[in-house]
Design a protein around this motif. Structure first.
Motif, mmCIF file in Angstrom:
data_model
loop_
_atom_site.group_PDB
_atom_site.id
_atom_site.type_symbol
_atom_site.label_atom_id
_atom_site.label_comp_id
_atom_site.label_asym_id
_atom_site.label_seq_id
_atom_site.Cartn_x
_atom_site.Cartn_y
_atom_site.Cartn_z
ATOM 1 N N TYR A 193 7.007 13.980 2.366
ATOM 2 C CA TYR A 193 8.421 13.833 2.712
ATOM 3 C C TYR A 193 8.585 12.981 3.967
ATOM 4 C CZ TYR A 193 13.100 15.259 4.315
ATOM 5 O OH TYR A 193 14.404 15.274 4.757
ATOM 6 N N GLN A 194 9.476 12.018 3.887
ATOM 7 C CA GLN A 194 9.803 11.153 5.023
ATOM 8 C C GLN A 194 11.056 11.703 5.713
ATOM 9 O OE1 GLN A 194 9.839 9.276 7.764
ATOM 10 N NE2 GLN A 194 8.877 7.520 6.687
ATOM 11 N N PRO A 195 10.899 12.292 6.904
ATOM 12 C CA PRO A 195 12.071 12.849 7.594
ATOM 13 C C PRO A 195 12.945 11.787 8.255
ATOM 14 C CG PRO A 195 10.123 13.137 8.940
ATOM 15 C CD PRO A 195 9.652 12.532 7.642
ATOM 16 N N GLY A 196 12.405 10.566 8.348
ATOM 17 C CA GLY A 196 13.157 9.470 8.957
ATOM 18 C C GLY A 196 12.421 8.868 10.130
ATOM 19 N N GLY A 197 12.005 7.602 9.982
ATOM 20 C CA GLY A 197 11.352 6.886 11.078
ATOM 21 C C GLY A 197 9.895 7.209 11.293
ATOM 22 N N LEU A 198 9.321 8.086 10.458
ATOM 23 C CA LEU A 198 7.928 8.465 10.629
ATOM 24 C C LEU A 198 7.012 7.362 10.089
ATOM 25 C CD1 LEU A 198 6.876 11.146 11.817
ATOM 26 C CD2 LEU A 198 6.434 11.909 9.477
ATOM 27 N N SER A 199 5.986 7.002 10.876
ATOM 28 C CA SER A 199 5.083 5.917 10.491
ATOM 29 C C SER A 199 3.647 6.433 10.472
ATOM 30 C CB SER A 199 5.208 4.746 11.474
ATOM 31 O OG SER A 199 4.385 3.668 11.089
ATOM 32 N N LEU A 200 3.113 6.595 9.270
ATOM 33 C CA LEU A 200 1.738 7.062 9.132
ATOM 34 C C LEU A 200 0.750 5.962 9.499
ATOM 35 C CD1 LEU A 200 1.820 9.022 5.738
ATOM 36 C CD2 LEU A 200 1.653 9.993 8.032
ATOM 37 N N ASP A 201 -0.372 6.374 10.060
ATOM 38 C CA ASP A 201 -1.454 5.452 10.387
ATOM 39 C C ASP A 201 -2.763 6.219 10.227
ATOM 40 O OD1 ASP A 201 -3.529 4.174 12.209
ATOM 41 O OD2 ASP A 201 -1.935 2.683 12.330
ATOM 42 N N PHE A 202 -3.616 5.748 9.313
ATOM 43 C CA PHE A 202 -4.893 6.405 9.046
ATOM 44 C C PHE A 202 -6.071 5.667 9.672
ATOM 45 C CE2 PHE A 202 -3.203 8.256 4.768
ATOM 46 C CZ PHE A 202 -2.587 9.296 5.454
ATOM 47 N N ALA B 225 0.840 -1.199 0.000
ATOM 48 C CA ALA B 225 0.000 0.000 0.000
ATOM 49 C C ALA B 225 0.877 1.252 0.000
ATOM 50 C CB ALA B 225 -0.914 -0.001 1.213
ATOM 51 N N ASP B 226 0.338 2.346 -0.499
ATOM 52 C CA ASP B 226 1.085 3.606 -0.537
ATOM 53 C C ASP B 226 1.560 4.010 0.859
ATOM 54 O OD1 ASP B 226 0.769 4.773 -3.445
ATOM 55 O OD2 ASP B 226 -1.181 3.953 -2.904
ATOM 56 N N ILE B 227 0.703 3.815 1.859
ATOM 57 C CA ILE B 227 1.078 4.212 3.211
ATOM 58 C C ILE B 227 2.239 3.360 3.724
ATOM 59 C CG2 ILE B 227 -0.542 2.673 4.441
ATOM 60 C CD1 ILE B 227 -1.111 5.080 6.310
ATOM 61 N N SER B 228 2.262 2.081 3.391
ATOM 62 C CA SER B 228 3.364 1.205 3.811
ATOM 63 C C SER B 228 4.648 1.572 3.086
ATOM 64 C CB SER B 228 3.006 -0.261 3.547
ATOM 65 O OG SER B 228 1.850 -0.647 4.276
ATOM 66 N N ARG B 229 4.531 1.947 1.828
ATOM 67 C CA ARG B 229 5.721 2.359 1.075
ATOM 68 C C ARG B 229 6.301 3.649 1.643
ATOM 69 N NH1 ARG B 229 5.509 3.935 -3.712
ATOM 70 N NH2 ARG B 229 3.265 4.297 -3.995
ATOM 71 N N PHE B 230 5.422 4.567 2.068
ATOM 72 C CA PHE B 230 5.925 5.783 2.716
ATOM 73 C C PHE B 230 6.647 5.444 4.015
ATOM 74 C CE2 PHE B 230 5.596 9.045 5.939
ATOM 75 C CZ PHE B 230 6.117 10.154 5.286
ATOM 76 N N ASN B 231 6.031 4.587 4.827
ATOM 77 C CA ASN B 231 6.627 4.250 6.124
ATOM 78 C C ASN B 231 7.977 3.560 5.977
ATOM 79 O OD1 ASN B 231 4.359 5.330 7.305
ATOM 80 N ND2 ASN B 231 3.387 3.366 7.729
ATOM 81 N N ALA B 232 8.203 2.893 4.841
ATOM 82 C CA ALA B 232 9.470 2.180 4.622
ATOM 83 C C ALA B 232 10.543 3.056 3.989
ATOM 84 C CB ALA B 232 9.218 0.960 3.731
ATOM 85 N N LEU B 233 10.202 4.291 3.632
ATOM 86 C CA LEU B 233 11.184 5.166 2.988
ATOM 87 C C LEU B 233 12.329 5.508 3.925
ATOM 88 C CD1 LEU B 233 9.012 7.846 1.102
ATOM 89 C CD2 LEU B 233 10.496 6.117 0.060
ATOM 90 N N PRO B 234 13.530 5.648 3.400
ATOM 91 C CA PRO B 234 14.645 6.148 4.223
ATOM 92 C C PRO B 234 14.483 7.645 4.455
ATOM 93 C CG PRO B 234 15.356 5.876 1.966
ATOM 94 C CD PRO B 234 13.961 5.318 2.027
ATOM 95 N N ALA B 235 15.203 8.176 5.417
ATOM 96 C CA ALA B 235 15.164 9.612 5.692
ATOM 97 C C ALA B 235 15.522 10.387 4.427
ATOM 98 C CB ALA B 235 16.133 9.967 6.812
#
Length: 326
Positions: free
Chosen positions: A156-165, A70-80
């Motif tokens: 933007y993923q600043p690093g370690g941020l985990s979205l949850d909707f 999912a898009d949200i999982s791909r965001f959460n896995a992004l590096p800083a």
């Protein structure tokens, strides 16, 4: 029985659309969705059901942390330092999430995914005991809605941020299904996804779509049941009885305060919000549930919200909800 009706209800609103009641549904987001609609005789509800299911599958494919692709999982896995292109629906849900995060001073926070997992209410699975203080502090340091940057349709993923909707996606999905039904020829309908509802138009005989404010199984509302006419209205409820675990004699409910990282403990059993959109009703249940029985009603009055607060020893009705019952 107490009755609440929209304050702007017009005589034309109750004009019977005719037709017959049609019902259909399916699975989504780990719960069930259902539609009841006033449909013309011979209407192809099977075709509409398939289109609604496809719509919901697309939302899950964008916003479910249980789906690794999912898009949200791909965001959460992004590096800083990484960016992700957001689909329009994803961007809208994130924008409303950040709106309520800012307005509530962080009582609602779409970046609290690590806390949700840490307490056993996310895809990481259930836990039997509260996390240690060091683990909680570590998760808290990784949260923060104000760390998230949005540039147009990119996040933007600043690093370690985990979205949850999880506190807003069901409400958004209800709104999207309602809009789709109108386009598909069923403008009079009631939509439900996992207890969040929206009513549009009326039943074939002109009666409204009725819904009762939810009460815990063992605790009826102190002042008696409240039945709401969902004409162009959505209703959402968040309660401490829905998901929890018990450890060492203490129960830990799923409503987390993103500001402290811990489940709330303030004697508020449930909050119900009525709003034009289900996305906002859904989010506002969390906002008010976190703010609690003291600050929640103040916030509700300041923002003219129709809200019901069920306390351990009573109830509070916001002025707008009370006006709907006069």
């Amino acid at each position: 029985m107490r009755i609440a009706v929209p304050l702007d209800l017009s005589p034309e609103a109750a004009r019977p659309p005719g037709g017959v009641l049609a019902s259909f549904g399916g699975p989504t987001m780990g719960v069930a969705w259902s539609v009841t609609a006033a449909a013309p005789q011979g209407f192809d509800t099977a075709g509409v059901q398939a289109q609604v299911q496809g719509l919901l599958n697309r939302i899950v494919g964008q916003m479910s942390t249980w789906e690794p692709d999912a898009d949200i999982s791909r965001f959460n896995a992004l590096p800083a330092g990484g960016w992700i292109d957001m689909p329009a629906a994803f961007a809208h849900v994130l924008a409303r999430s950040l709106h309520w995060a800012k307005l509530s001073g962080g009582a609602f926070d779409p970046t609290a995914g690590r806390l949700v997992d840490l307490w056993g209410f996310g895809p990481a699975g259930a836990v039997g005991a509260p996390p240690s203080r060091p683990r909680l502090d570590e998760a808290l340091s990784a949260c923060g809605w104000d760390r998230l940057a949005v540039d147009g349709a990119r996040a933007y993923q600043p690093g370690g941020l985990s979205l949850d909707f999880s506190g807003i996606a069901k409400g958004f999905a209800v709104d999207e299904v309602s809009r789709a039904l109108t386009v598909l020829g069923l403008p009079h309908h009631l939509v439900e996804i996992g207890g969040e509802l929206r009513g549009q138009g009326t039943k074939p005989d002109g009666q409204p779509w009725w819904a009762d404010i939810e009460a815990p199984p063992e605790a009826p509302l102190p002042g008696g049941p409240i039945r709401v006419a969902l004409h162009g209205l959505s209703i959402a409820t968040s309660g401490d009885y829905r998901r929890s675990f018990t450890h060492a004699g203490r129960r830990y409910a799923h409503t987390l305060d993103p500001r402290t990282g811990e489940p709330v403990r303030h004697g508020l059993r449930a909050v119900t919000v009525l709003d034009r959109t289900c996305i906002d009703a859904d989010a506002l249940c969390t906002v008010l549930g976190v703010l609690g029985p003291a600050d929640g009603p103040v916030f509700a009055q300041a923002h003219d919200l129709a809200a019901y607060f069920l306390l351990e020893d009573g109830e509070i009705l916001s002025p707008r909800l009370a006006a709907m019952m006069d």
